[in-house]
Structure formats: C-alpha cells, structure tokens
Design a protein around this motif. Sequence first.
Motif, mmCIF file in Angstrom:
data_model
loop_
_atom_site.group_PDB
_atom_site.id
_atom_site.type_symbol
_atom_site.label_atom_id
_atom_site.label_comp_id
_atom_site.label_asym_id
_atom_site.label_seq_id
_atom_site.Cartn_x
_atom_site.Cartn_y
_atom_site.Cartn_z
ATOM 1 N N GLY A 87 7.568 -3.041 -7.437
ATOM 2 C CA GLY A 87 6.732 -2.195 -6.595
ATOM 3 C C GLY A 87 5.465 -1.872 -7.368
ATOM 4 O O GLY A 87 5.334 -2.216 -8.545
ATOM 5 N N LEU A 143 0.291 6.994 -5.269
ATOM 6 C CA LEU A 143 0.445 6.236 -4.022
ATOM 7 C C LEU A 143 1.419 5.103 -4.327
ATOM 8 O O LEU A 143 1.169 4.301 -5.225
ATOM 9 C CB LEU A 143 -0.892 5.672 -3.549
ATOM 10 C CG LEU A 143 -2.098 6.634 -3.610
ATOM 11 C CD1 LEU A 143 -3.353 5.936 -3.107
ATOM 12 C CD2 LEU A 143 -1.826 7.897 -2.799
ATOM 13 N N TRP A 167 4.014 1.804 -3.269
ATOM 14 C CA TRP A 167 4.388 0.739 -2.336
ATOM 15 C C TRP A 167 5.609 0.007 -2.892
ATOM 16 O O TRP A 167 5.621 -0.384 -4.062
ATOM 17 C CB TRP A 167 3.254 -0.281 -2.167
ATOM 18 C CG TRP A 167 2.030 0.277 -1.475
ATOM 19 C CD1 TRP A 167 1.773 0.259 -0.154
ATOM 20 C CD2 TRP A 167 0.899 0.918 -2.095
ATOM 21 N NE1 TRP A 167 0.555 0.852 0.123
ATOM 22 C CE2 TRP A 167 -0.002 1.259 -1.059
ATOM 23 C CE3 TRP A 167 0.567 1.247 -3.423
ATOM 24 C CZ2 TRP A 167 -1.209 1.900 -1.307
ATOM 25 C CZ3 TRP A 167 -0.637 1.881 -3.650
ATOM 26 C CH2 TRP A 167 -1.509 2.206 -2.604
ATOM 27 N N GLN A 222 6.809 -2.676 -1.262
ATOM 28 C CA GLN A 222 6.618 -4.068 -0.834
ATOM 29 C C GLN A 222 5.137 -4.281 -0.520
ATOM 30 O O GLN A 222 4.345 -3.348 -0.627
ATOM 31 C CB GLN A 222 7.478 -4.379 0.391
ATOM 32 C CG GLN A 222 7.287 -3.416 1.544
ATOM 33 C CD GLN A 222 8.425 -3.456 2.540
ATOM 34 O OE1 GLN A 222 9.510 -3.889 2.208
ATOM 35 N NE2 GLN A 222 8.195 -3.008 3.760
ATOM 36 N N HIS A 223 4.789 -5.526 -0.132
ATOM 37 C CA HIS A 223 3.388 -5.878 0.174
ATOM 38 C C HIS A 223 2.448 -5.614 -1.015
ATOM 39 O O HIS A 223 1.304 -5.197 -0.841
ATOM 40 C CB HIS A 223 2.869 -5.110 1.402
ATOM 41 C CG HIS A 223 3.740 -5.229 2.616
ATOM 42 N ND1 HIS A 223 4.163 -6.442 3.096
ATOM 43 C CD2 HIS A 223 4.270 -4.278 3.440
ATOM 44 C CE1 HIS A 223 4.924 -6.244 4.180
ATOM 45 N NE2 HIS A 223 5.010 -4.935 4.396
ATOM 46 N N THR A 224 2.926 -5.812 -2.246
ATOM 47 C CA THR A 224 2.087 -5.523 -3.425
ATOM 48 C C THR A 224 0.840 -6.414 -3.482
ATOM 49 O O THR A 224 -0.225 -5.979 -3.918
ATOM 50 C CB THR A 224 2.913 -5.692 -4.719
ATOM 51 O OG1 THR A 224 3.525 -6.983 -4.695
ATOM 52 C CG2 THR A 224 3.990 -4.643 -4.820
ATOM 53 N N TYR A 245 -0.911 -7.443 -0.987
ATOM 54 C CA TYR A 245 -1.884 -6.835 -0.062
ATOM 55 C C TYR A 245 -2.586 -5.659 -0.751
ATOM 56 O O TYR A 245 -3.797 -5.468 -0.613
ATOM 57 C CB TYR A 245 -1.148 -6.352 1.196
ATOM 58 C CG TYR A 245 -2.021 -5.623 2.190
ATOM 59 C CD1 TYR A 245 -2.730 -6.326 3.157
ATOM 60 C CD2 TYR A 245 -2.151 -4.227 2.151
ATOM 61 C CE1 TYR A 245 -3.543 -5.661 4.075
ATOM 62 C CE2 TYR A 245 -2.960 -3.558 3.048
ATOM 63 C CZ TYR A 245 -3.657 -4.274 4.013
ATOM 64 O OH TYR A 245 -4.463 -3.614 4.902
ATOM 65 N N VAL A 246 -1.824 -4.845 -1.515
ATOM 66 C CA VAL A 246 -2.386 -3.667 -2.193
ATOM 67 C C VAL A 246 -3.485 -4.094 -3.166
ATOM 68 O O VAL A 246 -4.601 -3.557 -3.152
ATOM 69 C CB VAL A 246 -1.271 -2.885 -2.930
ATOM 70 C CG1 VAL A 246 -1.862 -1.780 -3.791
ATOM 71 C CG2 VAL A 246 -0.276 -2.302 -1.925
ATOM 72 N N ALA A 257 4.348 7.645 -0.063
ATOM 73 C CA ALA A 257 4.899 6.288 0.023
ATOM 74 C C ALA A 257 4.262 5.564 1.206
ATOM 75 O O ALA A 257 4.201 6.107 2.307
ATOM 76 C CB ALA A 257 6.410 6.348 0.184
ATOM 77 N N HIS A 258 3.777 4.357 0.969
ATOM 78 C CA HIS A 258 3.152 3.514 2.013
ATOM 79 C C HIS A 258 2.192 4.318 2.901
ATOM 80 O O HIS A 258 2.359 4.384 4.120
ATOM 81 C CB HIS A 258 4.229 2.845 2.869
ATOM 82 C CG HIS A 258 5.003 1.804 2.120
ATOM 83 N ND1 HIS A 258 4.655 0.483 2.094
ATOM 84 C CD2 HIS A 258 6.096 1.909 1.327
ATOM 85 C CE1 HIS A 258 5.504 -0.186 1.335
ATOM 86 N NE2 HIS A 258 6.391 0.666 0.845
ATOM 87 N N ASP A 272 -1.420 5.581 4.863
ATOM 88 C CA ASP A 272 -2.599 4.983 5.515
ATOM 89 C C ASP A 272 -3.787 5.216 4.587
ATOM 90 O O ASP A 272 -3.988 6.347 4.118
ATOM 91 C CB ASP A 272 -2.899 5.695 6.844
ATOM 92 C CG ASP A 272 -2.043 5.180 7.975
ATOM 93 O OD1 ASP A 272 -1.364 4.168 7.773
ATOM 94 O OD2 ASP A 272 -2.049 5.804 9.055
#
Length: 699
Positions: free
Chosen positions: A82, A96, A98, A100-102, A104-105, A131-132, A134
Amino acid sequence: MSTILEQDIKYIPGVGPNRKEILNKELGIHTWGDLLEYYPYKYVDRSKIYAIKDLQGSMPYVQVKGKILSFEEFSIGARKKGVVAHLSDGCGVVDLVWFQHTKYVYQNYKVNTEYIVFGKPTVYNGRYQFAHPDIDKAEDLQLSEMGLQPYYSTTETMKKRGMSSRSIERIIKSLLEKLSSSLPETLPPYIIDPLHLCSRNEAVHHIHYPHNTTELQRAQVRLKFEELFYVQLNILRYASDHRRKYRGYIFKRVGEQFNGFYRNNLPFPLTDAQKRVMHEIRDDMGSGRQMNRLLQGDVGSGKTLVAVMSMLIAIDNGYQAALMAPTEILAEQHLQTIMDFLQGMDIQVRLLTSVVKGKQRDEVLNGLLDGSIDIIVGTHAIIEDPVQFKQLGLAVVDEQHRFGVAQRAKLWGKSEQPPHVLVMTATPIPRTLAMTIYGDLDVSVIDELPPGRKPVQTMHRFDNQLTSLYQGIRQQIHQGRQVYIVFPLIKESEKSDLKNLETGYESLLQIFPEFKLSKVHGQMKPKEKEEEMQRFVRGETQILVATTVIEVGVNVPNASVMVILDAQRFGLSQLHQLRGRVGRGADQSYCILVTSYKLSEETRKRIDIMCDTNDGFEIAEADLKLRGPGDLEGTQQSGIAFDLKIADIARDGQLVQLARYEAQKIIDDDPLCEKSEHQLLWNRLKELRKTNINWSAIS
C-alpha cells in the motif's frame, strides 16, 4: 423540443465507447436527457475546509487543504504494497492511505502540490488518516462554487471498471457546462408563475450542483411536481377520452328485483357508508356514461352486498352481470354468498371456472348466450373466447390487482359497448397511491363495518411465550372455535432460522394431539389445497396451518384466532390481510403476532401500528411511508412500474394532489387536446410516452 437531449452520451467529454457501454448496460442511460435525470441520492456539504489540528475521530466526511510532503510504502501481505502520503497544511500533518491502485496514486498526485482532500478522518497509531480519499488540485476547485457535493448510485460492475459516483459527477458537470443555459422549458408560464416554481434549466443545474439547501429544495420541488404532473395529465387525459368515446348503458330503472331484495332479503340494515356508495353507483349507471368505479373497503365491510345490489339494477334493466375473482376458491365462495343473499328469488346464478366441464359447461355457455343466466361468477375463464353474453351490462372485478389491463379489456369485448365496471379491493389503498394507480377510476370507500361485527383484538407475543399462547388456543377450540397458524416459509432455508411450515406442522401435531389439523401452502397441487381448505371450512379440522396463501378469500366465520409466526417477516398490508381472515362471525376474534426479541426499529413500528388500529387505510398509509409504493401488496405483482425518477408517492402526497388539481384544470379547459396555449404540454406528454415509463400500467 428536446432533440438536443436525445443525443448519444458518447459525445459527452469523459464518456467514450467503453463508458457508454457501462452506462447503457448498468444504468439504462443512453441519451443526454437520461443522464440529466440520473439524480443524486444524497449530498455532502463541501463548502467548509477544516484545519488538520481541528480534526476529531467522531467527525463525518470533511475536507482539508494542504501539500503532500512525501510518500512511503507499506506491506499488506505477500508481494502486495500500500502507499501513504503525508499531507500538511502548515499547522498539522495527516496521512492519506491507499491499500490498492498505488500506480494511479503515483501517476496523479505529486509532492509540493496543493490539494483539497475529502474523506472520513480516523485515528491509527495516534495519527489522523483518510483512507482512499477524494482528491482535487486546489486550483481546480472554486470553493465558492462547491456547496453540496452530489453522490450517485453505482453498481458493483461499475466500481470494478473504475466508475465511481465521482466519475458520474464529472461527466454530468461537463454536460451541464456544454449545455450552459440552453435546457428547454417543459412547463408553461401559466403553471410555473402562480406556483412560484423555478425554471427547468435552474432546477436541473441545482439538483446536480446546489450551492445550499435552499437551492436544492427549490430544484426538488420543481422536478417532483413536473414528474407527477405529467403522470396525472396522462391518466386524466386517458379517462377523459375514455368517457367521451364509450357511452354507458343507461340503467334508469330500479325495479322489482332490487326492491324485492331490499324489502325481503337484506341480511342487515345498510351502513351509512354502504348507502353512500350505492347512491354513487346508481348515479353512474343512470348517467349515460360508462361506470368505472373502484370500491375500496376492509375485509367484512360489506362490499359483496353492494356488488349484488348493483347487479340487481342491471338485471332490472334487462341485462346480465358477471363477477370475476382471481382464484377458484374465491369464485366458489362468492357464488355461495350471492346464492345465500338471493335465496327465494327468481334469479339464475351460475359458476364458470376450469372445474366446470363437459355438459355442465355447455349449459352455462348456452345460458349466457340466450340470456337465461342472470349472474355468472367465475375466474378468468369468463373472459375466454367461447364465452358470449346476450347482454352483459355490469362486470364486477374482485381484487383487481390480480388481473392485467389486457384481461380487463377482453371482458369489455363481451358486450356491444363496454359494460359498467365495478372494481373491488379489500387491500386499502392510500389516497395518493389510488390517484396514481387507479387514477382513471372514480373511487368509493366503505369505511365502516356492519353492526354486530366486533373489531379483532391484536396482540404481540414473543417466542418464549408460546406455551401460554398454545393454552389459549386450546381454550378457544374447546369453546367450538377454529384457529389459523401462519408460517412465513414452507421448507427450511439454509440461510434462515425461521420456523418453517413442514417442521412446524409436525411439532404442532405433537403439541395438539387431541385436535385435527389441516395444512395448506403454495406448492401443493390445487386439488390437494382445495381439499384441505374445505376440510377446515366444514369444521372437520380445528387448526389450519398455512403460509400466506390464505391471505385472500377464505371465509370461515367460526375461525376466531389468527396466529402469525415470525410476524417481523411480513409487511403491514400483508399482516392486515391475514388478520382479515378472522372476525367474520359474531364472536370476539384475536390476532397474535409472534416475533423474536431482536427487532429493528421499523419492525417495532409495524407491530405497534397493527396492535393500535384496525383501520386498513391508516395501515396502508403507514405501509406506504415505511416501504414505498413499489413493494406494496398488489402494485408489485401487477407490474405497475412507478418509474418515477425523483418524486416519491409516499412522501410527496401533497405534491401528488397539487399535480392532479393542476392537470384536471388543463383537461377541463382543453378536453380534446387542441388549444394552442397547451401545445407545449401535449407535445411533452407525447415525448414522455416514448420513454420507459409504464404509462399503460399506471392508467
């Protein structure tokens, strides 16, 4: 008018072929207009920014503004990582996170860039984190314009394919920017101005992007009113056309049969409600227009007596009458009731169901054709092609929600011109719902019980009180009464700990070895079911163990106790219908609702309402508020699709009535739909009829 809104969604920035396919399949959104009518289900206030030092763990969704100082990774199992970003606003630091989708981050968020972060703060290892969340670049968001953020429903498939509520929000935003102020108006000024409604353009912009609750409420009122207005305009236009097109038989004569019945056969004096309804029916039948009347009344309120007296008016005028019921049991019961009422009178009453075969069936068909049969009682067998009448003047339809529009139309075809129609229901329908489902029918209500009927006493008991409950049942049976015990299920379900009928029946045989029991459920063959029911009707068995198949149409005056097990699994209308099976004789009757101790707030409300009132209309109003129209008994089964996108029949009752009032004014002023000042309305109605609203079912 709306050609611009009929354009394909693929032409909206941010959609393209892939997203178009998802929106088509998952949400049924094909055009710009469809997208604009995909309304948010909730809003969150985005107008305030909090300092990180002021965050608290109990806060709902909030937003902070700051720069990302650095990123670091953390392990979440074998070969999975993560990522956490440390964000500072100069007064504090928040993480902040995440899981998953690291990738993309790292691609989208950079160090030393200012962001506005929106999410729910929680505490982990002594630090606040989102967490995750907007995230938007601060320069992209004008705080003065943010106001309330809309949230849109999405499906699991959409989430898996990277389409969130935020994605829909961005697509709608780009569409609204493209349209700016070019949304066509759908209501004329002579409706908008006196009601102080905002324009359609303003309403659509503010339903998706309200700056504050005042803007949101104004947008909701405008869009809800418009939706309900066009539903009512359609129903009333249909009813007006129908009345103009179809003249009714004129039954001016109230003669020998009606008066003889009233003098000699009336089983008890009519209640004031029955007298009022009879006046309404007599006025309709003598008016020269076809009667289309809905007769509502609780179980035992005397609807069948009113139907019989209406049939006698038809017979006095030289016509035949038909009564159509949804099941054979109910048809046979109606036959028996009508024959009891008409005992000693020279009136031919016969039955027509699938049970009536061979020579007997031929006799019935011939009798209808030559006019020697005055009243036919039956199931949908009455509307089959071989059945022809000499002169059908009145059709009574019982529990009408069990019959479709096409079936009723076939009944009309049995006569030179459509017969008068009396639709009966024991399912009380709230006023606002009746205006929408049965908007083309005139409504009569029998709202009082005949003298001598005692209201059913309803009690709530818990599972651990069954021993004393069974003792009470014994006492009732020893006094000569009979008992219903209703289960919600037939067979054991792996996911459920509910009592079920099969095992329940076995244990009841052991609990009551001294009594005889019948068993009835929906999976039995009709003949078996009928035999078991008849044993109970004849008094050969003292206890009828059943599922909800007994909800409609069983009349056993000697049955005085209704026990409903796992009552929390039933809707209010269903509980009320089941309760209506007892209290049909002169003895005091009881309905016992049995539940576990663990009940939700809504279930407690339902049980309390049942114990507090026997008024079916009060119960129906409460049911509508608790469950919504789509789930109500009758509306769901009959395919009445309330495809309302924003209005809610249960909660917007006043708007329903206002919409009907305004629609009626238009119909009264322009019954032929030809005045130029109303063309906007008639054109809009045509457009809406092409959409997926199930107009025919509504009207």
